[in-house]
Design a protein around this motif. Structure first.
Motif, PDB file in Angstrom:
ATOM      1  N   LYS A 136       0.887  -1.276   0.226  1.00 33.83           N
ATOM      2  CA  LYS A 136      -0.059   0.045  -0.061  1.00 33.83           C
ATOM      3  C   LYS A 136       0.847   1.130   0.034  1.00 33.83           C
ATOM      4  O   LYS A 136       0.271   2.214  -0.538  1.00 33.83           O
ATOM      5  CB  LYS A 136      -0.820   0.037   1.179  1.00 33.83           C
ATOM      6  CG  LYS A 136      -2.044  -1.076   1.039  1.00 33.83           C
ATOM      7  CD  LYS A 136      -2.825  -1.161   2.534  1.00 33.83           C
ATOM      8  CE  LYS A 136      -3.762  -2.348   2.436  1.00 33.83           C
ATOM      9  NZ  LYS A 136      -4.652  -2.579   3.660  1.00 33.83           N
ATOM     10  N   THR A 147      -7.606   0.605  -4.014  1.00 33.31           N
ATOM     11  CA  THR A 147      -8.892   0.137  -4.259  1.00 33.31           C
ATOM     12  C   THR A 147      -8.684  -0.624  -5.579  1.00 33.31           C
ATOM     13  O   THR A 147      -9.621  -1.670  -6.050  1.00 33.31           O
ATOM     14  CB  THR A 147      -9.916   0.967  -4.106  1.00 33.31           C
ATOM     15  OG1 THR A 147      -9.844   2.105  -5.103  1.00 33.31           O
ATOM     16  CG2 THR A 147     -10.161   1.540  -2.922  1.00 33.31           C
ATOM     17  N   GLN A 150      -7.692  -4.021  -4.721  1.00 34.40           N
ATOM     18  CA  GLN A 150      -8.320  -4.400  -3.364  1.00 34.40           C
ATOM     19  C   GLN A 150      -8.777  -5.909  -3.340  1.00 34.40           C
ATOM     20  O   GLN A 150      -8.279  -6.782  -2.433  1.00 34.40           O
ATOM     21  CB  GLN A 150      -9.391  -3.836  -3.039  1.00 34.40           C
ATOM     22  CG  GLN A 150      -9.769  -3.953  -1.521  1.00 34.40           C
ATOM     23  CD  GLN A 150      -8.715  -3.525  -0.501  1.00 34.40           C
ATOM     24  OE1 GLN A 150      -8.163  -2.549  -0.432  1.00 34.40           O
ATOM     25  NE2 GLN A 150      -8.171  -4.892   0.357  1.00 34.40           N
TER      26      GLN A 150
END
Length: 209
Positions: A136, A147, A150
């Protein structure tokens, strides 16, 4: 699971020397090594690869067809996130607004794709034994939204990843000495794994699944 004996905050600068690693954010070299290059020469303008330093550093800057050709030349060499491509082109362009418009067009036509860059970075980071927190962080360094991948992050067995990394460096023995256990915890924290995953990984016996 709370373990008050061990800090949950990670001092990456202090740890990177201990474990002989570079800065936790993904570097330009890592991205270049992992990129296979989405574009072929067929997508580029015939003059796309003819840019010289003198041409790029003109007083007026690139615009119109020349800017577009340079954009294709850049993208034939490697993938860029939208944010990085804008900054790359803006260095030599006459108008930043024209660069943004061009990059948005390239993204709509799928010549540039943040999703491809994010997926590529995920694969590269997992191969290097990095956990979700480091991944991340790497995405954020390229202004990429986590996202985008994700679902891929959720599908990875981080417990297994952490365990394999632990036994590769420290072996299969379940360490009982608190100082040595703390060392394993710091190592896996630095690699970007969550504390609950770390505790399970370092407590797992060889015959357990």
């Amino acid at each position: 699971m709370s373990h008050p004996k061990f800090t949950k905050l990670i001092d990456y600068e202090a740890l990177k020397e201990q474990y002989g690693e570079s800065d936790p954010s993904i570097t330009q070299k890592e991205l270049e090594k992992s990129s296979s290059g989405h574009f072929s020469q067929d997508h580029a303008d015939p003059n796309a690869l003819s840019f010289s330093s003198d041409n790029l550093k003109s007083d007026q800057g690139l615009t119109g067809t020349r800017l577009r050709s340079y954009a294709f030349a850049v993208l034939t060499r490697k993938e860029y996130s939208k944010a990085d491509l804008i900054e790359k082109l803006a260095m030599y362009a006459q108008s930043r607004d024209e660069v943004i418009e061009l990059v948005n067009e390239l993204a709509r036509e799928n010549y540039q794709s943040d999703l491809r860059v994010a997926e590529m970075m995920l694969r590269s980071q997992v191969r290097k034994g990095k956990g979700p927190n480091r991944i991340k962080l790497a995405l954020r360094s390229k202004s990429l939204d986590k996202t985008l991948i994700q679902d891929d992050l959720n599908e990875i067995d981080w417990y297994e990843q952490a365990y394999q990394l632990k036994i590769k460096k420290y072996g299969v023995k379940v360490e009982k000495d608190q100082k040595l256990k703390a060392k394993q915890i710091r190592f896996l924290q630095y690699r970007g794994f969550e504390m609950d995953v770390i505790m399970k990984a370092i407590s797992r016996k060889e015959d357990e699944e």
